[in-house]
Write an enzyme that holds these catalytic residues in place. Structure first.
Site, PDB file in Angstrom:
ATOM      1  N   ASN A  87       0.888  -1.145   0.422  1.00  9.53           N
ATOM      2  CA  ASN A  87      -0.425  -0.252  -0.184  1.00  9.53           C
ATOM      3  C   ASN A  87       0.680   1.579   0.083  1.00  9.53           C
ATOM      4  O   ASN A  87       0.422   2.727  -0.426  1.00  9.53           O
ATOM      5  CB  ASN A  87      -0.848  -0.139   1.158  1.00  9.53           C
ATOM      6  CG  ASN A  87      -1.780   1.300   1.391  1.00  9.53           C
ATOM      7  OD1 ASN A  87      -2.416   1.635   0.765  1.00  9.53           O
ATOM      8  ND2 ASN A  87      -0.801   2.194   2.557  1.00  9.53           N
ATOM      9  N   TYR A 153       2.770  10.222 -11.774  1.00  8.27           N
ATOM     10  CA  TYR A 153       2.694   9.566 -11.257  1.00  8.27           C
ATOM     11  C   TYR A 153       1.629   8.091 -11.719  1.00  8.27           C
ATOM     12  O   TYR A 153       1.434   7.133 -11.299  1.00  8.27           O
ATOM     13  CB  TYR A 153       1.296  10.480  -9.917  1.00  8.27           C
ATOM     14  CG  TYR A 153       0.336   9.246  -9.896  1.00  8.27           C
ATOM     15  CD1 TYR A 153       0.687   8.458  -8.231  1.00  8.27           C
ATOM     16  CD2 TYR A 153      -0.633   9.163  -9.318  1.00  8.27           C
ATOM     17  CE1 TYR A 153       0.278   8.326  -6.881  1.00  8.27           C
ATOM     18  CE2 TYR A 153      -1.470   8.369  -8.970  1.00  8.27           C
ATOM     19  CZ  TYR A 153      -0.626   7.953  -7.191  1.00  8.27           C
ATOM     20  OH  TYR A 153      -1.926   7.124  -6.074  1.00  8.27           O
ATOM     21  N   GLY A 184     -10.384   5.430  -6.458  1.00  8.39           N
ATOM     22  CA  GLY A 184     -10.224   6.457  -7.181  1.00  8.39           C
ATOM     23  C   GLY A 184      -9.502   7.595  -5.834  1.00  8.39           C
ATOM     24  O   GLY A 184      -9.829   7.208  -5.162  1.00  8.39           O
TER      25      GLY A 184
HETATM   26  P1  NDP Z   1      -1.365   8.633   2.722  1.00  3.16           P
HETATM   27  O1  NDP Z   1      -0.803   9.641   2.273  1.00  3.16           O
HETATM   28  O2  NDP Z   1      -2.781   9.226   3.958  1.00  3.16           O
HETATM   29  O3  NDP Z   1      -0.493   7.556   3.116  1.00  3.16           O
HETATM   30  C1  NDP Z   1       0.560   6.825   2.814  1.00  3.16           C
HETATM   31  C2  NDP Z   1       1.327   5.844   3.252  1.00  3.16           C
HETATM   32  O4  NDP Z   1       2.354   4.969   2.951  1.00  3.16           O
HETATM   33  C3  NDP Z   1       1.594   6.483   4.080  1.00  3.16           C
HETATM   34  O5  NDP Z   1       1.655   5.271   5.705  1.00  3.16           O
HETATM   35  C4  NDP Z   1       3.715   6.465   4.369  1.00  3.16           C
HETATM   36  O6  NDP Z   1       4.373   6.249   5.601  1.00  3.16           O
HETATM   37  C5  NDP Z   1       3.811   5.358   2.863  1.00  3.16           C
HETATM   38  N1  NDP Z   1       4.198   6.059   2.364  1.00  3.16           N
HETATM   39  C6  NDP Z   1       4.701   6.677   1.848  1.00  3.16           C
HETATM   40  N2  NDP Z   1       6.687   6.469   1.324  1.00  3.16           N
HETATM   41  C7  NDP Z   1       6.584   5.271   2.040  1.00  3.16           C
HETATM   42  C8  NDP Z   1       7.923   4.711   1.778  1.00  3.16           C
HETATM   43  N3  NDP Z   1       8.998   5.556   0.668  1.00  3.16           N
HETATM   44  N4  NDP Z   1       8.277   4.095   2.295  1.00  3.16           N
HETATM   45  C9  NDP Z   1       7.597   3.774   3.260  1.00  3.16           C
HETATM   46  N5  NDP Z   1       6.127   3.933   3.533  1.00  3.16           N
HETATM   47  C10 NDP Z   1       5.900   5.117   2.428  1.00  3.16           C
HETATM   48  O7  NDP Z   1      -1.661   8.110   1.537  1.00  3.16           O
HETATM   49  P2  NDP Z   1      -3.021   7.151   0.689  1.00  3.16           P
HETATM   50  O8  NDP Z   1      -3.907   6.292   1.953  1.00  3.16           O
HETATM   51  O9  NDP Z   1      -4.463   7.498   0.565  1.00  3.16           O
HETATM   52  O10 NDP Z   1      -1.855   6.319  -0.245  1.00  3.16           O
HETATM   53  C11 NDP Z   1      -2.364   4.965   0.000  1.00  3.16           C
HETATM   54  C12 NDP Z   1      -2.040   4.139  -1.042  1.00  3.16           C
HETATM   55  O11 NDP Z   1      -3.293   4.046  -2.349  1.00  3.16           O
HETATM   56  C13 NDP Z   1      -0.885   5.010  -2.144  1.00  3.16           C
HETATM   57  O12 NDP Z   1      -0.119   3.452  -2.577  1.00  3.16           O
HETATM   58  C14 NDP Z   1      -1.161   5.459  -2.971  1.00  3.16           C
HETATM   59  O13 NDP Z   1      -0.948   5.701  -4.105  1.00  3.16           O
HETATM   60  C15 NDP Z   1      -2.693   5.045  -3.625  1.00  3.16           C
HETATM   61  N6  NDP Z   1      -3.825   5.705  -4.084  1.00  3.16           N
HETATM   62  C16 NDP Z   1      -4.995   6.796  -3.091  1.00  3.16           C
HETATM   63  C17 NDP Z   1      -5.723   7.149  -3.557  1.00  3.16           C
HETATM   64  C18 NDP Z   1      -6.039   8.440  -3.192  1.00  3.16           C
HETATM   65  O14 NDP Z   1      -7.132   9.179  -3.280  1.00  3.16           O
HETATM   66  N7  NDP Z   1      -6.611   8.467  -1.404  1.00  3.16           N
HETATM   67  C19 NDP Z   1      -6.533   6.858  -4.906  1.00  3.16           C
HETATM   68  C20 NDP Z   1      -5.771   5.525  -5.345  1.00  3.16           C
HETATM   69  C21 NDP Z   1      -4.705   5.196  -5.229  1.00  3.16           C
HETATM   70  P3  NDP Z   1       5.275   7.462   5.723  1.00  3.16           P
HETATM   71  O15 NDP Z   1       4.837   8.475   5.341  1.00  3.16           O
HETATM   72  O16 NDP Z   1       5.220   7.068   7.425  1.00  3.16           O
HETATM   73  O17 NDP Z   1       6.365   6.287   5.633  1.00  3.16           O
HETATM   74  C1  8X3 Z   2      -4.867   8.991  -6.312  1.00  2.04           C
HETATM   75  C2  8X3 Z   2      -6.564   9.271  -6.789  1.00  2.04           C
HETATM   76  O1  8X3 Z   2      -7.178  10.416  -9.050  1.00  2.04           O
HETATM   77  O2  8X3 Z   2      -4.955  11.670  -7.515  1.00  2.04           O
HETATM   78  O3  8X3 Z   2      -4.528   7.747  -7.306  1.00  2.04           O
HETATM   79  O4  8X3 Z   2      -4.753  10.184  -9.061  1.00  2.04           O
HETATM   80  S1  8X3 Z   2      -5.763  10.463  -8.471  1.00  2.04           S
END
Ligand code: NDP
Ligand code: 8X3
Length: 252
Positions: A87, A153, A184
């Site tokens: 994730n 991205y 999304g």
């Molecule tokens: P958040 O920013 O809330 O969470 C991201 C998490 O990833 C944090 O816990 C952060 O922890 C961790 N992280 C980031 N970089 C690193 C790294 N280099 N090493 C270890 N941990 C890392 O975002 P989301 O929960 O929304 O995102 C989670 C996933 O879902 C991502 O892959 C994102 O691309 C994907 N996603 C998100 C969407 C959205 O609209 N929110 C939609 C679609 C996909 P820390 O900073 O403590 O390392």
């Molecule tokens: C995260 C959602 O719409 O910013 O993947 O790409 S969006």
């Protein structure tokens, strides 16, 4: 014995909600992230609230050596991982291709693509030898269609889509399930990180409609992880009702 799930990026957003959902159901949780304080607070909270065992590992998924060392050094009682949720990830910037930052591109590719590859490879030996396991990769609607100024991205999430398809074929002989979940827009710390702390810009992303909540994704992961042995959700796109695809959301 309870099953064990490893969730990367559990210090906020989806990862935190996923760990909470599984801990509440009695699963043992290995949670990871870079922010030690947040990770420890969550580990303490889950262990206290749900009387389940939680282990926090602080590391950066971009660091290949550390990823492999952390997985190799897991105590034997934590070494059987039933479900890996890849994730951890991020977007940085939303600039046109000619103006986007090379450093941002590097960080996105290193985290979203290489980090996911390293984690999968480091966890897989146990799953392969047991002929059992489940990898759940968090992709994105950005991995299905490209949107304006999404460039690297979107490319990184298209790579997650491709890697998931490849893992699914290659790991079939070991009965390892591979599920890709493509959410999304969801209101987490995602946009705050993307816009580098500009909260006004981040909040604007979610104006005029109700986006997904982190718990919606946790519920989806939980459903996929708890299906019978012979059933696997391979690929799942989930958006809020207002969103049709990666580039069209109906806003009021
Ligand atoms: P958040 O920013 O809330 O969470 C991201 C998490 O990833 C944090 O816990 C952060 O922890 C961790 N992280 C980031 N970089 C690193 C790294 N280099 N090493 C270890 N941990 C890392 O975002 P989301 O929960 O929304 O995102 C989670 C996933 O879902 C991502 O892959 C994102 O691309 C994907 N996603 C998100 C969407 C959205 O609209 N929110 C939609 C679609 C996909 P820390 O900073 O403590 O390392
Ligand atoms: C995260 C959602 O719409 O910013 O993947 O790409 S969006």
């Amino acid at each position: 014995m309870s099953k064990t799930i490893l969730v990367t990026g559990a210090t906020s957003g989806f990862g935190k909600a996923i760990a909470t959902k599984f801990a509440a159901a009695g699963w043992r949780c290995i949670i990871t992230g870079r922010r030690k304080d947040k990770l420890e607070a969550l580990a303490d909270e889950l262990a206290a609230s749900y009387k389940t065992e939680v282990r926090g590992l602080v590391f950066d998924v971009q660091d290949k050596a550390q990823v492999f060392a952390e997985m190799k050094n897991l105590p034997v009682e934590w070494s059987i991982i039933d479900v890996l949720v890849n994730n951890a990830g991020l977007a940085l910037g939303r600039d046109s291709f000619d103006e986007a930052s090379l450093d941002d591109w590097d960080t996105m590719i290193d985290t979203n693509v290489k980090g996911l590859l390293y984690m999968s490879k480091a966890v897989l030996p146990g799953m392969v030898s047991r002929k059992k396991g489940h990898i759940i990769n968090i992709g994105s609607t950005a991995g299905k269609e490209v949107y304006l100024n999404g460039n690297a991205y979107c490319a990184s999430k298209h790579a997650v889509d491709a890697i998931s398809k490849a893992q699914r074929m290659d790991l079939l002989p070991y009965k390892i399930k591979v599920t890709a979940i493509h959410p999304g827009a969801a209101e987490t710390e995602f946009s705050t990180v993307r816009f580098k702390g500009d909260q006004q810009k981040a909040d604007a992303v979610y104006e005029g409609y109700e986006p997904l909540h982190a718990e919606d994704i946790a519920d989806t992961v939980f459903y996929c992880a708890n299906l019978p042995e012979h059933v696997c959700i391979n690929d799942l796109v989930i958006t809020c009702t207002a969103q049709a695809n990666s580039f069209y959301t109906h806003k009021s």
